[in-house]
Write an enzyme that holds these catalytic residues in place. Sequence first.
Site, PDB file in Angstrom:
ATOM      1  N   GLY A  26       0.812  -1.203   0.000  1.00 15.27           N
ATOM      2  CA  GLY A  26       0.000   0.000   0.000  1.00 15.27           C
ATOM      3  C   GLY A  26       0.847   1.254   0.000  1.00 15.27           C
ATOM      4  O   GLY A  26       2.067   1.214  -0.198  1.00 15.27           O
ATOM      5  N   ILE A  53      -5.606  -9.873   6.638  1.00 12.99           N
ATOM      6  CA  ILE A  53      -5.321  -9.959   8.071  1.00 12.99           C
ATOM      7  C   ILE A  53      -6.547 -10.362   8.886  1.00 12.99           C
ATOM      8  O   ILE A  53      -6.416 -10.674  10.075  1.00 12.99           O
ATOM      9  CB  ILE A  53      -4.733  -8.647   8.621  1.00 12.99           C
ATOM     10  CG1 ILE A  53      -5.732  -7.496   8.541  1.00 12.99           C
ATOM     11  CG2 ILE A  53      -3.430  -8.296   7.919  1.00 12.99           C
ATOM     12  CD1 ILE A  53      -5.292  -6.263   9.314  1.00 12.99           C
ATOM     13  N   ALA A  74      -5.391  -1.558   6.667  1.00  9.33           N
ATOM     14  CA  ALA A  74      -6.557  -0.927   7.282  1.00  9.33           C
ATOM     15  C   ALA A  74      -7.672  -0.796   6.254  1.00  9.33           C
ATOM     16  O   ALA A  74      -7.426  -0.781   5.042  1.00  9.33           O
ATOM     17  CB  ALA A  74      -6.202   0.461   7.830  1.00  9.33           C
ATOM     18  N   THR A  76      -9.662   1.888   4.965  1.00 10.46           N
ATOM     19  CA  THR A  76      -9.472   3.337   5.010  1.00 10.46           C
ATOM     20  C   THR A  76     -10.528   4.124   4.242  1.00 10.46           C
ATOM     21  O   THR A  76     -10.442   5.356   4.184  1.00 10.46           O
ATOM     22  CB  THR A  76      -8.084   3.714   4.456  1.00 10.46           C
ATOM     23  OG1 THR A  76      -7.970   3.233   3.111  1.00 10.46           O
ATOM     24  CG2 THR A  76      -6.983   3.122   5.322  1.00 10.46           C
ATOM     25  N   THR A 115      -4.500   6.924  13.253  1.00  7.68           N
ATOM     26  CA  THR A 115      -4.991   8.072  12.498  1.00  7.68           C
ATOM     27  C   THR A 115      -5.457   9.234  13.378  1.00  7.68           C
ATOM     28  O   THR A 115      -5.832   9.034  14.548  1.00  7.68           O
ATOM     29  CB  THR A 115      -6.174   7.625  11.606  1.00  7.68           C
ATOM     30  OG1 THR A 115      -6.777   8.751  10.967  1.00  7.68           O
ATOM     31  CG2 THR A 115      -7.252   6.933  12.437  1.00  7.68           C
ATOM     32  N   ASP A 116      -5.468  10.429  12.798  1.00  9.29           N
ATOM     33  CA  ASP A 116      -6.031  11.605  13.456  1.00  9.29           C
ATOM     34  C   ASP A 116      -7.543  11.499  13.616  1.00  9.29           C
ATOM     35  O   ASP A 116      -8.143  12.246  14.402  1.00  9.29           O
ATOM     36  CB  ASP A 116      -5.693  12.863  12.644  1.00  9.29           C
ATOM     37  CG  ASP A 116      -6.227  12.801  11.217  1.00  9.29           C
ATOM     38  OD1 ASP A 116      -5.794  11.899  10.472  1.00  9.29           O
ATOM     39  OD2 ASP A 116      -7.073  13.640  10.842  1.00  9.29           O
ATOM     40  N   TYR A 139     -15.073   4.787  10.841  1.00  7.36           N
ATOM     41  CA  TYR A 139     -13.640   4.600  10.605  1.00  7.36           C
ATOM     42  C   TYR A 139     -12.833   4.962  11.842  1.00  7.36           C
ATOM     43  O   TYR A 139     -11.993   4.190  12.306  1.00  7.36           O
ATOM     44  CB  TYR A 139     -13.198   5.437   9.405  1.00  7.36           C
ATOM     45  CG  TYR A 139     -11.699   5.490   9.215  1.00  7.36           C
ATOM     46  CD1 TYR A 139     -10.985   4.351   8.857  1.00  7.36           C
ATOM     47  CD2 TYR A 139     -10.992   6.677   9.414  1.00  7.36           C
ATOM     48  CE1 TYR A 139      -9.610   4.388   8.696  1.00  7.36           C
ATOM     49  CE2 TYR A 139      -9.623   6.724   9.251  1.00  7.36           C
ATOM     50  CZ  TYR A 139      -8.933   5.575   8.896  1.00  7.36           C
ATOM     51  OH  TYR A 139      -7.563   5.627   8.755  1.00  7.36           O
TER      52      TYR A 139
END
Length: 304
Positions: A26, A53, A74, A76, A115-116, A139
């Site tokens: 990625g 995963i 992830a 995303t 992540t933010d 998310y």
Amino acid sequence: MTTTKIKTIHPHGKPGQSIAILGGRGMLGSDLSAVLAGAGYTVHAWDLPECDITRPADLEKALDGADIAVNCAAFTNVDGAEDQPERAEAVNANAVGRLAAAARQRHIFVVHISTDFVFNGQGTRPWREDDPPQPLNVYGRTKLAGEQALQHSGCPHLIMRVQWSYGRQGTNFIAKILERARAGAPLKIVADQFGAPTWTRDMSRAIARLLARQCTGLYHFANTGYSSRFDVARFVLDHCKLPNPLTPCRTGEFPARAARPLNSRFELSRIQAVLDYPIRSWQEALAEYLGEQNNVSSALHTTK
């Protein structure tokens, strides 16, 4: 900040530790693979379709023989997570819990990328690592659940939250701007979301340094400085000499399935204290990235 000893790292290209990178092809994983290989690690990149995963057997195979696992995998798609919450939870939360349990059994050190979006985006103060998370969407909630699963597992680990990522692979804000601009389209970009575009190459260098320093715990990372997405778009157009009309707007003018945080600013003092180099500004990093992308485009055009 606490530290933990992990197995000795052999730098400078000597045979070293084995690292399994989940999501290794990625946007971050591809840059991280190159950086860690250059630092002397033996790198194994795992990604779809051969490694999902959420499938325990795939996870076991990826961890076989590894000293360190880096989870870049992830779900995303922020709006897609609202429509597929079970899938987002399976990838971003449940799989991280299984990874942590398996890694603890095998004495594998885990690096996990977050992540933010774990924050609510209110105010203007940069977010510190110890600020209470309050995600706005599926998310963000599932990414926070993944962090918590790892933290509660007893597995030695490092969590690095990043924001506004861009790189050579995958879909990202910078790539979308360039694609639309080169197609000659006018651009309407939100001017009330603030953060820092952050190159995956710079993230990768920071991860490598944190591993070398044997750091554990939670860190925020971004290129330095803050800007609106509108100002970032202006920087891209100016740097690439693209004349597209650019108009500012507010987030509310683009109704979306998932709410976005308006304030993604990160406080970086914790990670800067353990890095032995100053973190680059977002302008410096983005200018270098755009220069490389222009060189690649020119080379492809020449060979046609």
